[in-house]
Design a protein around this motif. Structure first.
Motif, PDB file in Angstrom:
ATOM      1  N   SER A 132      15.726  -8.279  -8.354  1.00  0.00           N
ATOM      2  CA  SER A 132      15.704  -9.600  -8.975  1.00  0.00           C
ATOM      3  C   SER A 132      14.289 -10.168  -8.850  1.00  0.00           C
ATOM      4  N   ARG A 173      35.087 -16.141 -13.102  1.00  0.00           N
ATOM      5  CA  ARG A 173      34.044 -15.598 -12.207  1.00  0.00           C
ATOM      6  C   ARG A 173      32.950 -16.636 -11.925  1.00  0.00           C
ATOM      7  N   ASN A 220      22.624 -21.178  -8.260  1.00  0.00           N
ATOM      8  CA  ASN A 220      21.778 -20.168  -7.595  1.00  0.00           C
ATOM      9  C   ASN A 220      22.622 -19.116  -6.877  1.00  0.00           C
ATOM     10  N   GLU A 221      23.625 -19.603  -6.145  1.00  0.00           N
ATOM     11  CA  GLU A 221      24.503 -18.662  -5.418  1.00  0.00           C
ATOM     12  C   GLU A 221      25.241 -17.745  -6.378  1.00  0.00           C
ATOM     13  N   LEU A 222      25.737 -18.353  -7.456  1.00  0.00           N
ATOM     14  CA  LEU A 222      26.462 -17.554  -8.459  1.00  0.00           C
ATOM     15  C   LEU A 222      25.575 -16.457  -9.036  1.00  0.00           C
ATOM     16  N   ARG A 246      22.927 -15.081  -7.745  1.00  0.00           N
ATOM     17  CA  ARG A 246      22.644 -14.054  -6.724  1.00  0.00           C
ATOM     18  C   ARG A 246      23.849 -13.114  -6.574  1.00  0.00           C
ATOM     19  N   GLU A 247      25.048 -13.706  -6.455  1.00  0.00           N
ATOM     20  CA  GLU A 247      26.266 -12.904  -6.274  1.00  0.00           C
ATOM     21  C   GLU A 247      26.481 -11.967  -7.458  1.00  0.00           C
ATOM     22  N   ILE A 248      26.337 -12.540  -8.663  1.00  0.00           N
ATOM     23  CA  ILE A 248      26.627 -11.754  -9.877  1.00  0.00           C
ATOM     24  C   ILE A 248      25.628 -10.612 -10.034  1.00  0.00           C
ATOM     25  N   THR A 254      23.932  -9.120  -7.706  1.00  0.00           N
ATOM     26  CA  THR A 254      24.182  -8.110  -6.676  1.00  0.00           C
ATOM     27  C   THR A 254      25.414  -7.283  -7.040  1.00  0.00           C
ATOM     28  N   GLU A 255      26.490  -7.992  -7.442  1.00  0.00           N
ATOM     29  CA  GLU A 255      27.745  -7.268  -7.696  1.00  0.00           C
ATOM     30  C   GLU A 255      27.661  -6.391  -8.956  1.00  0.00           C
TER      31      GLU A 255
END
Lengths: 248, 262
Positions: A29, A122, A176-178, A180-182, A184-185
Motif C-alpha cells: 500500500s 463489508r 482509514n481502518e476499512l 487498511r482491512e480491505i 490486506t484481506e
C-alpha cells in the motif's frame, strides 16, 4: 507492480509533473503525500489513462499501460474518488454493482445485487441502504458506497483519491481502518493520495512525497518520521518554515 | 488610427473563427456519436430512459407552443389575406406553414431549450463531480453510455414530437378559424386536406430528426467540455442552448433550400 518512469505532464505553461519515477510493489500500500496542487491526482489519472502524460512510461507488471487493451487493463483497477463520484441517477446497489451489470464482468441482475449488498455490508452499511439514492446519503456513507464500488469486482489494484477529505475525524478513522482491512484481506496493490497524516499512518506500507513535480522522498512508513529529508519533515509536522513555500 | 479602425474588424474576425471552430468541433463530436451509436456495446435501458425524457416529457411544451402558434397563424393570415381578398387561404396556409416550417422549427427550439440545457447541465455536473472519470475507470465509455443513447433518442423522438405538434398546430388554427373567424368546419378541414401534400409532412419530419440530432449533440458536447464548478456548468448550459438554437435555424434554412428550391 506499478512502475512509473520519467512522467511529465504540463497544463499550458504549468508544469505539474517534471519526471516522476516511482515503483509500487505488488500487494503493498503506497501513499503519496504532498501539498495541494502538487499533481498527486494528476499522477493517479495518468496511470488510469484519464490524463495522457506528455512523456515517460507507465507499466503494470511489466506491461505498458498505454498499449494494453483498455477494458482488460481497467478491469484490474478499482478507484475511490475524492467526492465519491457516485452516479446520482442510480440507486446505491446499482452504483456498487455497476461493473457487474454490464461489460465483460456482467452477471445476472439478482447475483449482481447480492454481491452489491455483500460489499455494502463489508463497508459497514445495512442492506436497506441498497435501494436509496446517493443524494439520500451522508458524506461518510457516500465514501463507503464509493469504497464498496471500488472493491465490487475484486480488483488487483485499488486507488484512493483523498479518501478522508470532508469527513469528521471519527468517520475518517473508520474509513482509514476499512481501507487498511480491505487492502490486506484482498491482497490488493493500493495507491492512495492524501495530505491527511492520520490516513498516511493508517493505510501506508510505503510513502512517497511528491513536490515540485518529482518524488522528493520514498520509503517505508516506519522510516518516515526519522528521515532527515527536509520536505518530508516540514510536511508531516505541518511547519510553515522549510523548503516548501507556504503561500500566506 | 489604423489600429483603432481595425480593432472592431479583428473582433469580428476572431468571433467568426471561434464560431467556425466550435461548429467544427461539434461536427466531429456528432460524427463520433454516430459511430458509437452503430457499434456495440449498446445500452437499451439508457436509450429508453432518454426517449421518455426527451420525447414524452417534451410533449406538453411542444403541444402548447404548436396550439398557440397555429391559432396566431390563422389570425395573421386572415388579417393579411383580407388586404387582397384572400381570407379563404387560411386553412391551407396554416397547414403548410405548420408542417413545413413552424412545427419543426418551433418544436426544435422548444426541445433545445428544454433538453439541450438539461443534458448539458446533467453531463456537466457529472464531469465536475468526476462521475465521467468514474465511468471510465468502470470500463464504460462515456460516449457510448451517455452520448449515444441521448443522440439516438432525440433523433427519433423529435420527429414524433413534430408530428404531434403539427396536428395540434393545425387544430389550433381550426379552433380559431371556426370559432373566431367564422369558417365552416367541414370546409376548413377539406381545404386543409386538399392543399397538403405528403412531402410537406415528410420534409418537416426530416427536419425534426436533424434538429433532434443537433439538440442532443450540442447538449452532450457542451456537457462533456464543461468548465469547473457551478459557473462552468452554467456556462456550458447556456452555450448548449444558444448553439443548438442557432444551428437549428441555420440547418432549417439549408434543409429548406435542399427540399424546396426549384
Amino acid at each position: 507492480m506499478i512502475t512509473l518512469s520519467g512522467i511529465h505532464k504540463s497544463f499550458g505553461p504549468n508544469q505539474v509533473l517534471r519526471g516522476v519515477d516511482l515503483v509500487v510493489p505488488t500487494g503493498q500500500s503506497m501513499v503519496i503525500i504532498g501539498g495541494s496542487g502538487t499533481g498527486k491526482s494528476v499522477l493517479l489519472k495518468c496511470i488510469l489513462g484519464l490524463v495522457q502524460p506528455d512523456a515517460g512510461s507507465i507499466s503494470i507488471d511489466g506491461e505498458d499501460a498505454t498499449t494494453a487493451a483498455r477494458d482488460v487493463f481497467l478491469a484490474r483497477f478499482g478507484m475511490l474518488f475524492q467526492g465519491g463520484a457516485l452516479f446520482d441517477s442510480l440507486p446505491v446497489w446499482q452504483n456498487v454493482a455497476f461493473r457487474l451489470l454490464r461489460g465483460s464482468l456482467k452477471r445476472p441482475r439478482a447475483e449482481a445485487r447480492e454481491i452489491a449488498i455483500e460489499k455494502l455490508r463489508r463497508v459497514g452499511l445495512k442492506p436497506e441502504t441498497a435501494d436509496l439514492y446517493p443524494a439520500e446519503l451522508s458524506g461518510g456513507m457516500q465514501k463507503r458506497v464509493g469504497l464498496a464500488r471500488a472493491i465490487a469486482a475484486e480488483p488487483e489494484i485499488i486507488f484512493f483519491d483523498e479518501p478522508t477529505t470532508g469527513l469528521d475525524p471519527i468517520m475518517a478513522g473508520v474509513i482509514n481502518e476499512l481501507i487498511r482491512e480491505i487492502v490486506t484481506e484482498m491482497g490488493a496493490t493500493a495507491m492512495a493520495i492524501t495530505h491527511d497524516m492520520s490516513s498516511v499512518r493508517a493505510i501506508a506500507d510505503r510513502v512517497a512525497m511528491l513536490h515540485g513535480g518529482v518524488i522528493q522522498w520514498t520509503g517505508p512508513i516506519s522510516e518516515m518520521d526519522a528521515t532527515p529529508d527536509p520536505y518530508v519533515q516540514q510536511f508531516i509536522h505541518g511547519r510553515a518554515e522549510g523548503p516548501i513555500e507556504a503561500v500566506r | 488610427m489604423t489600429t483603432l479602425l481595425l480593432a472592431p474588424l479583428r473582433g469580428i474576425g476572431r468571433t467568426t473563427l471561434g464560431a467556425l471552430a466550435a461548429i467544427g468541433r461539434i461536427a466531429l463530436f456528432g460524427g463520433s456519436a454516430i459511430s458509437h451509436i452503430l457499434r456495440p456495446p449498446f445500452y437499451p435501458k439508457e436509450f429508453l430512459q432518454a426517449l421518455v425524457h426527451i420525447g414524452y416529457f417534451s410533449l406538453p411544451v411542444v403541444g402548447m407552443t404548436a396550439l398557440f402558434t397555429g391559432g396566431a397563424l390563422a389570425l395573421q393570415i386572415y388579417s393579411g389575406g383580407a388586404r387582397f381578398s384572400a381570407e379563404t387561404v387560411v386553412p391551407s396556409i396554416v397547414a403548410i406553414g405548420m408542417v413545413r416550417e413552424l412545427g419543426p422549427v418551433l418544436g426544435g427550439l422548444m426541445v433545445a431549450a428544454r433538453v439541450a440545457s438539461s443534458i448539458a447541465a446533467e453531463i456537466g455536473t457529472m464531469k465536475v463531480t468526476e462521475q465521467i472519470d468514474a465511468l471510465v475507470t468502470l470500463s464504460t465509455h462515456p460516449m457510448k453510455y451517455l452520448t449515444a443513447p441521448r443522440v439516438l433518442a432525440a433523433t427519433l423522438a423529435v420527429p414524433a414530437l413534430v408530428a404531434v405538434g403539427d396536428s395540434i398546430g393545425i387544430f389550433g388554427g381550426y379552433l380559431v378559424g371556426v370559432n373566431r373567424l367564422g369558417f365552416n368546419p367541414a370546409t376548413y378541414l377539406k381545404n386543409t386536406r386538399d392543399f397538403l401534400e405528403t412531402w410537406d409532412i415528410v420534409s418537416g419530419l426530416w427536419k425534426g430528426a436533424a434538429f433532434g440530432f443537433i439538440v442532443a449533440v450540442t447538449g452532450c458536447y457542451y456537457g462533456m467540455n464543461s468548465g469547473r464548478g457551478a459557473q462552468g456548468v452554467g456556462r456550458a448550459t447556456k452555450a448548449a442552448v444558444v448553439a443548438a438554437s442557432v444551428l437549428i435555424l441555420a440547418t432549417n434554412y439549408i434543409l429548406t433550400e435542399l427540399f424546396f428550391s426549384a
